[in-house]
Design a protein around this motif. Structure first.
Motif, PDB file in Angstrom:
ATOM      1  N   LYS A  47      -9.824   5.422  29.449  1.00 40.16           N
ATOM      2  CA  LYS A  47     -11.496   6.447  29.802  1.00 40.16           C
ATOM      3  C   LYS A  47     -11.855   6.084  30.306  1.00 40.16           C
ATOM      4  N   ASP A  48     -13.036   6.337  30.275  1.00 40.96           N
ATOM      5  CA  ASP A  48     -14.931   5.488  30.555  1.00 40.96           C
ATOM      6  C   ASP A  48     -14.628   4.009  31.344  1.00 40.96           C
ATOM      7  N   ILE A  49     -13.968   3.484  30.461  1.00 38.77           N
ATOM      8  CA  ILE A  49     -13.536   2.016  30.818  1.00 38.77           C
ATOM      9  C   ILE A  49     -13.110   1.944  32.523  1.00 38.77           C
ATOM     10  N   LEU A  50     -11.901   2.752  32.596  1.00 38.04           N
ATOM     11  CA  LEU A  50     -10.393   3.037  33.314  1.00 38.04           C
ATOM     12  C   LEU A  50     -11.431   3.290  34.948  1.00 38.04           C
ATOM     13  N   SER A  51     -11.877   3.978  34.171  1.00 34.26           N
ATOM     14  CA  SER A  51     -12.689   5.413  35.408  1.00 34.26           C
ATOM     15  C   SER A  51     -13.679   4.844  35.948  1.00 34.26           C
ATOM     16  N   GLY A  52     -14.661   4.102  34.917  1.00 33.70           N
ATOM     17  CA  GLY A  52     -15.171   3.094  36.105  1.00 33.70           C
ATOM     18  C   GLY A  52     -16.473   3.956  35.586  1.00 33.70           C
ATOM     19  N   THR A  53     -16.631   5.015  34.652  1.00 35.66           N
ATOM     20  CA  THR A  53     -18.030   5.454  34.533  1.00 35.66           C
ATOM     21  C   THR A  53     -19.081   5.333  33.744  1.00 35.66           C
ATOM     22  N   HIS A  54     -18.039   4.101  32.877  1.00 37.00           N
ATOM     23  CA  HIS A  54     -19.183   3.320  31.472  1.00 37.00           C
ATOM     24  C   HIS A  54     -18.769   1.647  31.882  1.00 37.00           C
ATOM     25  N   GLY A  55     -19.645   1.121  31.582  1.00 34.89           N
ATOM     26  CA  GLY A  55     -19.446  -0.447  31.424  1.00 34.89           C
ATOM     27  C   GLY A  55     -18.566  -1.218  30.082  1.00 34.89           C
ATOM     28  N   PRO A  56     -18.089  -1.901  29.972  1.00 36.13           N
ATOM     29  CA  PRO A  56     -17.371  -3.114  28.699  1.00 36.13           C
ATOM     30  C   PRO A  56     -18.573  -2.520  27.133  1.00 36.13           C
ATOM     31  N   GLY A  57     -19.903  -3.192  28.085  1.00 41.31           N
ATOM     32  CA  GLY A  57     -20.816  -3.170  26.706  1.00 41.31           C
ATOM     33  C   GLY A  57     -20.526  -1.381  25.947  1.00 41.31           C
TER      34      GLY A  57
END
Length: 363
Positions: A47-57
């Motif tokens: 979701k957020d990681i793949l879409s780039g809206t959030h970083g790994p941390g």
């Protein structure tokens, strides 16, 4: 008991370690994880990681104080008589109590990408940046969530599966709703009569003899429990994982939790909430073997194509639900399948109902 080894860096592993500390255990806890990253939550990967809206941390899991974390080394063997875990770097860890929470790995059908780890998500995200189109093998929740991200990035996306999309996880009623939203978003579905196969080079997928290609190919075909390291230990192992009893116990002073285990006589439940709750229950069993049996409370959610679907309980495949509120046309509703021959179930779609209330509705 003064020395607990937690094998794995999964959610279940973190849950168990944190529960030990919360219950007052002040002995040594050593957690060993094959990944080089500190433990993190996996649902955001698609979701957020793949879409780039959030970083790994943003997916990091909190870990209680006083837990020794050994990264980049995996459990490689177990000697139950000597109570020692052998590690991939040749070291051995003695234990008084052992938590098996080594999780699972992506089931690979051939070439292309999979999505199971943070590194997988970041590599796939980078590949999508340069892609012109995407082919996804597998129409379960993971495959469909990946497809949703791809369409949001305006990438032509094809999903291949010989089974009806999402049917096994959501039943006919909810899966029809989700598939309709996916089609409207632009997903192209290919449903061959037999499972799709990969060419030897991993760059072509065959569906009923028809060759399918894309700039990016992703396999989303389930997972396999990481329990090979337990071979020869004397513990009961099946294709579904380490077999545990109702208290998550595999043997005296050995418990298991999460995607690596299966309860005797029950189906495997590779779900986020199952891992969280099993980890806590397994820790309490280590500290007090006569604790009450763990009572599973199935809960599942997925976010895709503008739909946030939450489900409590097993969804009947073909039964018609009662509409508690809303309507399918509005894409905001609450459904209920009353208990009968099977346990009850309740589901919400784009509806802000608390999970506790949804569980009560399912009862």
């Amino acid at each position: 008991m003064r020395n607990v080894v937690v094998a794995g860096g999964s959610l279940a592993a973190v849950s168990a370690a944190n529960a030990l500390r919360a219950a007052g255990f002040d002995g040594r806890i050593t957690m060993v994880s094959a990944e080089s990253r500190a433990p993190y939550s996996r649902p955001p990967l698609s979701k957020d990681i793949l879409s780039g809206t959030h970083g790994p941390g943003s997916a990091d899991l909190p870990l209680a104080d006083g837990i020794e974390l050994r990264l980049g080394v995996r459990a490689a063997g177990l000697d139950t008589a000597a109570r020692r875990v052998r590690l991939s770097d040749g070291d051995e860890l003695p234990y008084d109590g052992l938590v098996v929470a080594t999780g699972a790995r992506a089931h690979r059908l051939g070439g292309g990408f999979t999505l199971r780890t943070m590194d997988d998500a970041l590599a796939l995200r980078d590949a999508l940046d340069a892609a012109g189109d995407v082919l996804i093998v597998g129409a379960g929740p993971l495959g469909m969530e990946i497809a949703s991200v791809c369409l949001a990035r305006r990438l032509p996306t094809t999903v291949v599966d010989h089974m009806p999309p999402l049917r096994r996880h959501l039943g006919r009623h909810l899966s029809d709703l989700a598939v309709r939203a996916a089609r409207e978003a632009g997903v192209r579905f290919v449903r061959p009569r037999a499972p799709a196969t990969f060419a030897a080079d991993g760059r072509t997928v065959y569906a009923d003899g028809r060759a399918l290609t894309a700039d990016v190919i992703v396999t989303a075909a389930g997972d396999r429990p990481n329990v090979e390291w337990l071979a020869g230990s004397g513990l009961e192992i099946t294709a579904d994982g380490l077999v545990v009893d109702a208290r998550l116990r595999a043997a005296p002073e050995i418990v298991g939790a999460g995607d690596a285990v299966v309860r005797r006589g029950a189906a495997r439940t590779p779900l986020w909430t199952a891992a969280l709750e099993q980890g806590r229950a397994a820790a309490l069993t280590l500290l007090s073997p006569d604790v009450p049996a763990h009572v599973p409370r199935p809960y599942f959610w997925t976010e895709q194509f503008g739909l946030s679907i939450k489900v409590c309980g097993p969804v009947p495949d073909d039964a018609e639900p009662l509409t508690v509120s809303g309507a399918p046309a509005e894409r905001s509703l609450v459904l209920r399948w009353p208990p009968g021959d099977a346990p009850g179930c309740a589901a919400s779609v784009n509806h802000p109902m608390p999970i506790a209330k949804l569980r009560r509705l399912a009862a």
